[in-house]
Design an enzyme around this catalytic site. Structure first.
Site, PDB file in Angstrom:
ATOM      1  N   HIS A  22      51.082  18.457  48.424  1.00 20.79           N
ATOM      2  CA  HIS A  22      51.706  17.221  47.951  1.00 20.79           C
ATOM      3  C   HIS A  22      52.363  17.404  46.585  1.00 20.79           C
ATOM      4  O   HIS A  22      52.680  16.445  45.917  1.00 20.79           O
ATOM      5  CB  HIS A  22      50.648  16.111  47.905  1.00 20.79           C
ATOM      6  CG  HIS A  22      49.967  15.937  49.224  1.00 20.79           C
ATOM      7  ND1 HIS A  22      50.462  15.115  50.209  1.00 20.79           N
ATOM      8  CD2 HIS A  22      48.873  16.541  49.748  1.00 20.79           C
ATOM      9  CE1 HIS A  22      49.678  15.196  51.282  1.00 20.79           C
ATOM     10  NE2 HIS A  22      48.710  16.056  51.021  1.00 20.79           N
ATOM     11  N   GLU A  25      48.007  41.672  35.585  1.00 15.48           N
ATOM     12  CA  GLU A  25      47.766  42.705  34.570  1.00 15.48           C
ATOM     13  C   GLU A  25      47.986  44.113  35.120  1.00 15.48           C
ATOM     14  O   GLU A  25      48.320  45.024  34.370  1.00 15.48           O
ATOM     15  CB  GLU A  25      46.333  42.594  34.023  1.00 15.48           C
ATOM     16  CG  GLU A  25      46.247  41.775  32.748  1.00 15.48           C
ATOM     17  CD  GLU A  25      44.900  41.850  32.039  1.00 15.48           C
ATOM     18  OE1 GLU A  25      43.872  42.100  32.692  1.00 15.48           O
ATOM     19  OE2 GLU A  25      44.880  41.634  30.821  1.00 15.48           O
ATOM     20  N   LYS A  66      47.741  40.949  21.057  1.00 10.95           N
ATOM     21  CA  LYS A  66      46.520  40.991  20.248  1.00 10.95           C
ATOM     22  C   LYS A  66      46.833  41.506  18.846  1.00 10.95           C
ATOM     23  O   LYS A  66      46.315  41.023  17.854  1.00 10.95           O
ATOM     24  CB  LYS A  66      45.475  41.898  20.901  1.00 10.95           C
ATOM     25  CG  LYS A  66      44.678  41.237  22.018  1.00 10.95           C
ATOM     26  CD  LYS A  66      43.574  42.176  22.498  1.00 10.95           C
ATOM     27  CE  LYS A  66      42.863  41.628  23.715  1.00 10.95           C
ATOM     28  NZ  LYS A  66      41.903  42.566  24.284  1.00 10.95           N
TER      29      LYS A  66
HETATM   30  O1  PA5 Z   1      41.101  43.758  32.742  1.00  9.04           O
HETATM   31  C1  PA5 Z   1      41.071  43.912  31.549  1.00  9.04           C
HETATM   32  O2  PA5 Z   1      40.944  45.035  31.031  1.00  9.04           O
HETATM   33  C2  PA5 Z   1      41.165  42.730  30.591  1.00  9.04           C
HETATM   34  O3  PA5 Z   1      41.445  41.572  31.256  1.00  9.04           O
HETATM   35  C3  PA5 Z   1      39.868  42.565  29.841  1.00  9.04           C
HETATM   36  O4  PA5 Z   1      38.843  42.385  30.767  1.00  9.04           O
HETATM   37  C4  PA5 Z   1      39.936  41.379  28.895  1.00  9.04           C
HETATM   38  O5  PA5 Z   1      41.035  41.497  28.049  1.00  9.04           O
HETATM   39  C5  PA5 Z   1      38.657  41.300  28.061  1.00  9.04           C
HETATM   40  O6  PA5 Z   1      38.470  42.465  27.343  1.00  9.04           O
HETATM   41  P1  PA5 Z   1      37.086  42.801  26.632  1.00  9.04           P
HETATM   42  O7  PA5 Z   1      36.044  42.915  27.692  1.00  9.04           O
HETATM   43  O8  PA5 Z   1      37.297  44.100  25.935  1.00  9.04           O
HETATM   44  O9  PA5 Z   1      36.805  41.655  25.713  1.00  9.04           O
END
Ligand code: PA5
Length: 420
Positions: free
Chosen positions: A298, A277, A410
């Site tokens: 393996h 990310e 999303k």
């Molecule tokens: O690192 C990040 O920002 C994302 O992975 C969020 O943690 C994840 O999408 C969850 O988001 P939220 O806490 O708003 O539900």
């Protein structure tokens, strides 16, 4: 104390090239330390005391003690950055004495949801819904289901006392908590999900599991001190970031994190999310993958050794022996007598060294060594990798704190489900 070793029998990267890259990127290290040029709404974790200081730890221990008193199980509702850090620690270090932690809010599958709910049968439980903006579908939908289950099991008044939410101040989740009398604890305003290990987000589930959150914070602080006080030439994070960017520039597409300790399975998930990310954007980035050895020697081991040379490998090695199991001689001739009297630790180490020797013939190999798997080491690893990821992202020329790709999917999902 972490150490980093680079092994490259292919002669791909010379020490001179690495040294010259470290010199070139030294200003990046200084900028990251000062948070200079970085999004101030995302760097709150650089100063550990801000979100994991004494007051926070004491409050979390108090909440955890209350949860432990009245529960057999604690349901952590969260996805991605809202559960991966806690899960990597709890799944590696949980003991029979700790309250059971059940993970929810990370799926939309009814089968998985029903299995999660079945784990709660006959148990007393509390829940913590962790969500930064409380729009994410998985935790939102699971929170509703679990609230309803609590109300049907305990009635409204007792259910209220068993609901905790970790959300941003001013968010709809905070309002919901105030309107209904749930316990609300803040999600750091200036930290994105995947950087929140050392905050209410990561620490409460660990504390409820009976783990020493102070030791984790201590490890993180020691790591911070080391990274802030060592020169560019000696700085492990800068060296690692420089090597991975040199290899990326030379055409390597993947970094594979490998370890011979299956306890680290959930740490891999945290690590993969952090790098995927943070760096995978603007058409750039190393694809992070992980391999659980010796099992996967393996399977993917074949590709690593002999397939398309896409990757370099980082071994996460645990140097000290923490547990022991001796292979005793047996009166059945099973053709494994060469193992008689050996400890599994020794056998596992031999497998690691042999694998690294074999792999380093074909691909660049790094080894990040940690002394043991415990709370302090997890603190060190979290801070180290977060810090290194930001340096690496800056070298790569991307913003390591946003996730525009995630936001894009999303949007499509919300449209498909009729959200206004
Ligand atoms: O690192 C990040 O920002 C994302 O992975 C969020 O943690 C994840 O999408 C969850 O988001 P939220 O806490 O708003 O539900």
């Amino acid at each position: 104390m972490l150490t980093l070793e680079y092994m490259d029998k292919t002669g791909h990267l010379t020490e001179e090239r690495i040294a010259s890259a470290i010199k070139e990127y030294a200003p990046v290290l200084e900028r990251v330390k000062a948070g200079e040029g970085l999004d101030p709404d995302a760097t709150g974790w650089l100063d550990i005391d801000k979100w994991a200081g004494e007051e926070t730890l004491a409050r979390l221990e108090e909440i955890a003690a209350d949860v432990r008193r009245k529960s057999d199980a604690f349901v952590v509702i969260g996805v991605g950055g809202s559960n991966n850090a806690a899960r990597s620690v709890v799944e590696a270090l949980k003991t029979k004495d700790g309250t059971e932690i059940i993970w929810a809010g990370n799926t939309l599958s009814p089968a998985a949801m029903n299995r999660m709910l079945a784990q709660l049968d006959g148990k007393d439980f509390c829940i913590d819904c962790i969500a930064k903006n409380f729009e994410t579908l998985e935790p939102g939908a699971s929170f509703r289901v679990l609230r309803q289950l609590l109300v049907s099991q305990y009635g409204k008044e007792e259910a209220r006392k068993r609901i905790i939410a970790t959300g941003t101040i001013g968010s709809s989740l905070e309002k919901l908590c105030h309107d209904h009398g749930f316990t609300f604890i803040p999600f750091p305003t200036d930290i994105g999900g995947r950087y929140t290990a050392m905050s209410n987000v990561g620490l409460l589930p660990m504390a409820v599991a009976g783990l020493d959150i102070r030791a984790l914070v201590k490890g993180a602080k020691e790591m911070r001190k080391e990274l802030y006080e060592t020169s560019a030439e000696e700085n492990t994070a800068l060296r690692y970031a420089a090597i991975r960017n040199l290899l990326y520039g030379d055409g390597y597409a993947l970094e594979m994190l490998s370890s011979f300790e299956p306890q680290l399975k959930w740490f891999y998930k945290w690590w993969i999310q952090l790098f995927a990310e943070s760096e995978g954007k603007d058409g750039k980035g190393l694809f992070p993958v992980a391999s659980e050895y010796s099992e996967e020697l393996h399977s993917v081991g074949q590709f690593v050794q002999d397939g398309r040379p896409l990757m370099f490998e980082t071994f996460l090695d645990v140097t000290e022996q923490q547990e022991s199991l001796i292979l005793r001689p047996d009166d059945v001739t099973d053709y494994f007598d060469y193992l008689n009297g050996k400890d599994f630790h020794e056998v596992n180490k031999a497998a690691f060294l042999a694998t690294r020797t074999a792999h380093a013939d074909k691909l660049p190999c790094l080894t990040l060594s940690v002394p043991r798997i415990d709370m302090e080491t997890f603190g060190e690893l979290f801070y180290f990798y977060q810090f290194m990821c930001v340096i690496s992202g800056c070298i790569l020329g991307i913003n390591p704190f946003n996730q525009p790709g995630v936001e894009a999917y999303k949007g499509w999902m919300f449209r498909a489900l009729g959200k206004e």
